[in-house]
Design a protein around this motif. Structure first.
Motif, PDB file in Angstrom:
ATOM      1  N   ARG A  34      50.168  67.989  18.855  1.00 41.84           N
ATOM      2  CA  ARG A  34      49.349  69.139  18.509  1.00 41.84           C
ATOM      3  C   ARG A  34      50.202  70.274  17.934  1.00 41.84           C
ATOM      4  O   ARG A  34      49.771  70.997  17.053  1.00 41.84           O
ATOM      5  N   ASP A  44      47.962  64.885  12.025  1.00 38.34           N
ATOM      6  CA  ASP A  44      48.100  64.402  13.408  1.00 38.34           C
ATOM      7  C   ASP A  44      47.771  65.526  14.386  1.00 38.34           C
ATOM      8  O   ASP A  44      47.122  65.302  15.412  1.00 38.34           O
ATOM      9  N   ALA A  45      48.230  66.745  14.046  1.00 41.16           N
ATOM     10  CA  ALA A  45      47.969  67.876  14.927  1.00 41.16           C
ATOM     11  C   ALA A  45      46.470  68.115  15.025  1.00 41.16           C
ATOM     12  O   ALA A  45      45.941  68.395  16.109  1.00 41.16           O
ATOM     13  N   ALA A  46      45.781  67.975  13.888  1.00 39.25           N
ATOM     14  CA  ALA A  46      44.324  68.165  13.897  1.00 39.25           C
ATOM     15  C   ALA A  46      43.664  67.114  14.787  1.00 39.25           C
ATOM     16  O   ALA A  46      42.755  67.417  15.567  1.00 39.25           O
ATOM     17  N   ALA A  47      44.166  65.858  14.690  1.00 32.07           N
ATOM     18  CA  ALA A  47      43.604  64.798  15.525  1.00 32.07           C
ATOM     19  C   ALA A  47      43.851  65.094  17.003  1.00 32.07           C
ATOM     20  O   ALA A  47      42.962  64.912  17.844  1.00 32.07           O
ATOM     21  N   ALA A  48      45.073  65.575  17.324  1.00 31.96           N
ATOM     22  CA  ALA A  48      45.386  65.889  18.719  1.00 31.96           C
ATOM     23  C   ALA A  48      44.510  67.037  19.208  1.00 31.96           C
ATOM     24  O   ALA A  48      44.029  67.040  20.347  1.00 31.96           O
ATOM     25  N   GLU A  49      44.285  68.003  18.313  1.00 33.50           N
ATOM     26  CA  GLU A  49      43.424  69.137  18.658  1.00 33.50           C
ATOM     27  C   GLU A  49      42.018  68.633  18.979  1.00 33.50           C
ATOM     28  O   GLU A  49      41.398  69.053  19.962  1.00 33.50           O
ATOM     29  N   ARG A  50      41.535  67.711  18.151  1.00 36.56           N
ATOM     30  CA  ARG A  50      40.200  67.158  18.360  1.00 36.56           C
ATOM     31  C   ARG A  50      40.153  66.437  19.716  1.00 36.56           C
ATOM     32  O   ARG A  50      39.196  66.586  20.475  1.00 36.56           O
ATOM     33  N   THR A  51      41.213  65.664  20.027  1.00 37.04           N
ATOM     34  CA  THR A  51      41.252  64.956  21.311  1.00 37.04           C
ATOM     35  C   THR A  51      41.171  65.936  22.468  1.00 37.04           C
ATOM     36  O   THR A  51      40.405  65.741  23.416  1.00 37.04           O
ATOM     37  N   GLU A  52      41.927  67.028  22.363  1.00 40.36           N
ATOM     38  CA  GLU A  52      41.925  67.991  23.461  1.00 40.36           C
ATOM     39  C   GLU A  52      40.578  68.698  23.578  1.00 40.36           C
ATOM     40  O   GLU A  52      40.112  68.975  24.688  1.00 40.36           O
ATOM     41  N   LEU A  53      39.941  68.973  22.429  1.00 43.22           N
ATOM     42  CA  LEU A  53      38.617  69.590  22.475  1.00 43.22           C
ATOM     43  C   LEU A  53      37.637  68.675  23.191  1.00 43.22           C
ATOM     44  O   LEU A  53      36.820  69.119  24.002  1.00 43.22           O
ATOM     45  N   GLU A  54      37.746  67.376  22.880  1.00 47.59           N
ATOM     46  CA  GLU A  54      36.817  66.428  23.515  1.00 47.59           C
ATOM     47  C   GLU A  54      37.081  66.347  25.012  1.00 47.59           C
ATOM     48  O   GLU A  54      36.145  66.283  25.809  1.00 47.59           O
ATOM     49  N   ALA A  86      38.290  68.729  26.810  1.00 43.73           N
ATOM     50  CA  ALA A  86      37.796  69.983  27.392  1.00 43.73           C
ATOM     51  C   ALA A  86      36.283  69.913  27.561  1.00 43.73           C
ATOM     52  O   ALA A  86      35.735  70.351  28.584  1.00 43.73           O
TER      53      ALA A  86
END
Lengths: 430, 418
Positions: free
Chosen positions: A369, A380-390, A392
């Motif tokens: 991220r 990749d950072a955007a994908a990690a951000e999306r994972t963390e949002l999900e 949360a």
């Protein structure tokens, strides 16, 4: 059968002979001579099948601790045994230096020791014992590989035990605390003591004060003999590797620390390892036998590549619990898996019991991220951000159902879960 | 009820370790010499049968060699570059075709009254060319080179420099009955020129730089024999034989006599009886063979010594451990491959907004206007600027995305300082 370097040397000596007498028949003749010598040597070697092998190995050892496998070899062949013995183990048993030279006269015994340093939890199995018995000429050997059963149970490391003293200290602080801090429906009356400045005046016991000359307050202590049910999810999501270890190992550390703490707090701890069926369970064990029983039950548990069956897991938990209890689910906040499996079935459980969901977070996602080097890393950072949002979002949905969520990195999960347990206990929610 | 918790005798640090040892005793594996021999035989019988079948198949393949070859213009080559069509038609017309590869065989087979086809003179040494001349047979030279043609015809014929890429069909324009019968050929050869009294047919459309006409076909009659030259050997191939008048020309030129010697010069033939190159072995000392054999034996024994393992290889039953971040990395690649900058930017913006809101103590239920308001106040920026950063249009290219990420990081760091 095997040959030694001497057989090669004798064959190579033939080159000199052939140089002296360069005719093809000498080549053939020398080969026949070598074969005859090798055959004679094999015939004169002690039979490795007439060697008695006794293996002794400790039943269990904790991960990262050294152990040893001992072979007692007794020569019953009627000849002198010159042999190379290999005590083979699975690579993860860490059997270094497992080749031993033995020279045994007939009828005598010798002990060979192989050091073991297991690198993985679970049952480490011994493989075959190979004996290569060399003949008197040292040219050739008879070889046999024998199954000599041996099993070393490698218990979880329980590295999180270093967090235990501080948590036990906190637990003792909860004991005998005045009602100032701990006033809850579930707190139990403990004892009476003299008032000191700072105590809540509401906790003064007037009747006791009246009987004595000084002001007396009631003190409270956390409830005892509550039940703690730890459910370890062994389904596919627990197989994912975080750092160097599968997720399930971090979950086990957390389960062991929580059990040690709860056992000291006087609660009864049960454990259930579940995916689609019960993989391991510990119930009705208390006191000093609890942790060994837990470690022994958890040691051979490996993740199964199946989807967890949460409805039946919840049913199994409810069947084992009669009173209100603390149910700790050691699983992972995998959005898809939680949405379809855990969320629908957790509501009835949360109604009857206090439920904590503990999940191992992935430090690698956090690294991804914050990476900003190249365009690819930004994606990749955007994908990690999306994972963390999900994650949360799933956390929020679980909390809406009255479930406590602990999401921590592998090393932090055990202390964080212990802290959550202490907080629940302090709040009288057990 | 009021008793303090009993101190547990349990050392809280670890599960207690068992020191009890498990033992097991084994002697031998319950087999006898005969049972082991039986088991070994059972295990070896299938591989042995397979090896025997393979050997048999190899033997049969060696014995029943196919009657075809891949040599260009050979009479047993059925490929497009072969000459089997021509040879078979000739044989059906009663001409015996004899396929030879060396000049020694030529000398034996060809005699006056036979036809000798030379498919190429490129590999022939001057001595071998002389052998061709000495046979006294009628010669048909397919695409001869200058030296051979010159020496065989005493300089009456020479090779030319025609444009070999022309695709026009050449007309005979001569009195030779074979050429007239063929009516037209499509030669890609470099042409032939005459310096004597040879009959020249099928002139190429263009003359060479010296003004000499180039011909595709030439017949030169010596007193004793007839030498025919075709400037393009591919006319005789299976592929082109049926085109134009190639078949008529070739059949008439080669079917002149009852016996045809079909000479496909072999590269390794030098015309000397017994082969040209001496076997390498004859240069070595006499003891080299036996010593070499002994060294081979030594290497074999060495292989057996090193190849025998001390017991079987032990495998590790590994649990399936996938990196947990694998799914996230995969999603990042999907974003990249489909260039979903909009999705990526939305995720980055939402993440920034969520963390900033949490830091500012906003409830999770806070709407966009409240978040913007709080952020603008915390960072001292304009609300419209923050709104554009968090809710503006998606970036249109990769540079835009990187720039947006950088500005989001800036915004977040300013919130952090507050």
């Amino acid at each position: 059968m095997a040959i030694t370097w001497r057989a090669v040397a004798v064959t190579a000596l033939g080159v000199v002979v052939v140089l002296v007498l360069p005719v093809p028949i000498v080549v053939v003749g020398w080969a026949v001579l070598v074969v005859a010598l090798v055959a004679l040597d094999v015939a004169l070697a002690a039979s490795p099948r007439r060697v008695e092998i006794t293996r002794s190995v400790p039943v269990s050892v904790r991960l990262t601790e050294a152990s040893r496998s001992t072979l007692l070899l007794t020569n019953r062949s009627g000849r002198r045994l010159r042999a190379l013995v290999r005590d083979a183990w699975q690579p993860s048993a860490g059997a270094t230096g497992n080749r031993h030279r033995v020279d045994l006269p007939d009828g005598e015994s010798r002990r060979v020791v192989t050091a073991l340093l297991p690198t993985r939890r679970g049952d480490r199995l011994a493989d075959k014992v190979t004996i290569r018995s060399v003949g008197p000429l040292g040219l050739a050997a008879r070889q046999v590989s024998l199954e000599v059963p041996g099993r070393l149970r490698v218990l979880p490391e329980f590295a999180s035990r270093r967090h235990l003293p501080s948590r036990l200290a906190r637990l003792r602080e909860l004991d005998g605390r005045t009602a100032v801090q701990v006033r809850g429906a579930g707190t139990e009356f403990d004892s009476l003591r003299e008032y000191v400045i700072g105590d809540d005046v509401r906790s003064i016991d007037w009747r006791a004060t009246a009987r004595r000359s000084e002001v007396v307050v009631r003190t409270w202590r956390p409830e005892r003999d509550r039940r703690v049910m730890i459910v370890l999810d062994t389904s596919r999501t627990s197989a994912a590797r975080i750092g160097d270890l599968p997720r399930i190992d971090a979950s086990m550390e957390a389960a062991l620390l929580l059990s040690a703490l709860a056992a000291r707090a006087g609660d009864r701890v049960d454990l259930l390892a579940y995916d689609r069926r019960v993989r391991a369970q510990v119930a009705g064990t208390g006191g000093p036998r609890l942790l060994p029983a837990l470690a022994d039950a958890l040691a051979p548990v490996d993740p199964a590549l199946v989807e967890a069956d949460w409805p039946s897991a919840v049913a199994a938990v409810q069947q084992r619990l009669s009173q209100r209890a603390l149910v700790v689910l050691l699983t992972s906040l995998e959005p898809a898996a939680v949405e379809t499996g855990l969320l629908p079935s957790i509501a009835p459980l949360a109604k009857d019991h206090t439920v904590v969901v503990a999940s191992v977070a992935d430090p690698e996602v956090a690294q991804l991220r914050s990476a900003r080097g190249t365009t690819a890393e930004v994606f990749d950072a955007a994908a990690a951000e999306r994972t963390e949002l999900e994650r949360a979002a799933v956390t929020i949905r679980l909390r809406q159902r009255g479930v406590e969520v602990v999401d921590a990195l592998p090393d932090d999960l055990a202390p964080r879960l212990a802290d959550t347990y202490l907080a629940l206990k302090a709040a009288g929610r057990l | 009820m009021t008793a303090p918790p009993a101190p547990s005798p349990l050392r809280p640090s670890a599960p207690t370790r068992s020191t009890v040892s498990a033992t097991s005793t084994v002697m031998g594996d319950g087999t006898t010499a005969s049972s082991r021999a039986r088991r070994r035989w059972r295990r070896a019988v299938v591989p042995l049968v397979v090896v025997a079948l393979l050997a048999l198949a190899a033997l049969l393949a060696a014995v029943l060699r196919p009657a075809t070859s891949g040599t260009p213009l050979a009479p047993d080559n059925p490929e497009p570059n072969g000459g089997r069509a021509l040879a078979q038609v000739l044989e059906r017309q009663g001409v015996t075709v004899e396929h030879v590869r060396t000049s020694a065989e030529v000398a034996r087979a060809a005699e006056p009254g036979t036809t000798l086809l030379v498919t190429s003179t490129f590999f022939l040494l001057p001595d071998q060319v002389d052998v061709l001349a000495d046979t006294g047979a009628d010669l048909v030279l397919a695409e001869p080179d200058w030296t051979a043609l010159d020496s065989l015809t005493d300089g009456a014929l020479d090779t030319g420099w025609a444009d070999s890429t022309s695709t026009t069909v050449l007309a005979p324009e001569c009195a030779d009955p074979d050429a007239r019968a063929a009516e037209g050929i499509d030669s890609d050869g470099s042409g032939l020129t005459s310096y004597g009294d040879a009959t020249m047919c099928f002139p190429h459309p263009e003359a060479d730089t010296f003004g000499e006409r180039q011909y595709a076909y030439a017949v030169w009659d010596d007193d004793a024999r007839r030498i025919t030259a075709i400037d393009d050997a591919t006319l005789l191939t299976n592929a082109r034989l049926a085109d134009e008048g190639h078949a008529a020309l070739a059949l008439r030129a080669l079917g002149r006599n009852d016996h045809l010697v079909w000479y496909v010069p072999a590269f390794e033939d030098t015309g000397v009886e017994g082969g040209g190159v001496q076997p390498t072995g004859s240069l070595l000392p006499s003891w080299a063979g036996p010593v070499g054999a002994q060294l081979v034996v030594v290497v074999l024994v060495l292989a057996v010594w090193r190849g025998r393992r001390l017991g079987p290889v032990v495998t590790e039953p590994l649990p399936v451990t996938v990196r947990a971040a694998e799914a996230t990395v995969g999603r990042g690649r999907l974003y990249r491959r489909s260039r979903s900058r909009g999705h990526a930017a939305a995720a980055l913006r939402a993440g920034t907004a969520r963390r900033a809101a949490a830091r500012l103590g906003l409830p999770r239920s806070a709407g966009a206007p409240e978040v913007l308001e709080a952020l603008a106040r915390a960072t001292g920026r304009d609300t419209a600027q923050v709104a554009d950063l968090l809710y503006g249009p998606p970036p249109t290219d990769d540079a835009g995305l990187v720039d947006l990420t950088r500005r989001l990081d800036e915004l977040e760091s300013e919130v952090h300082r507050t």
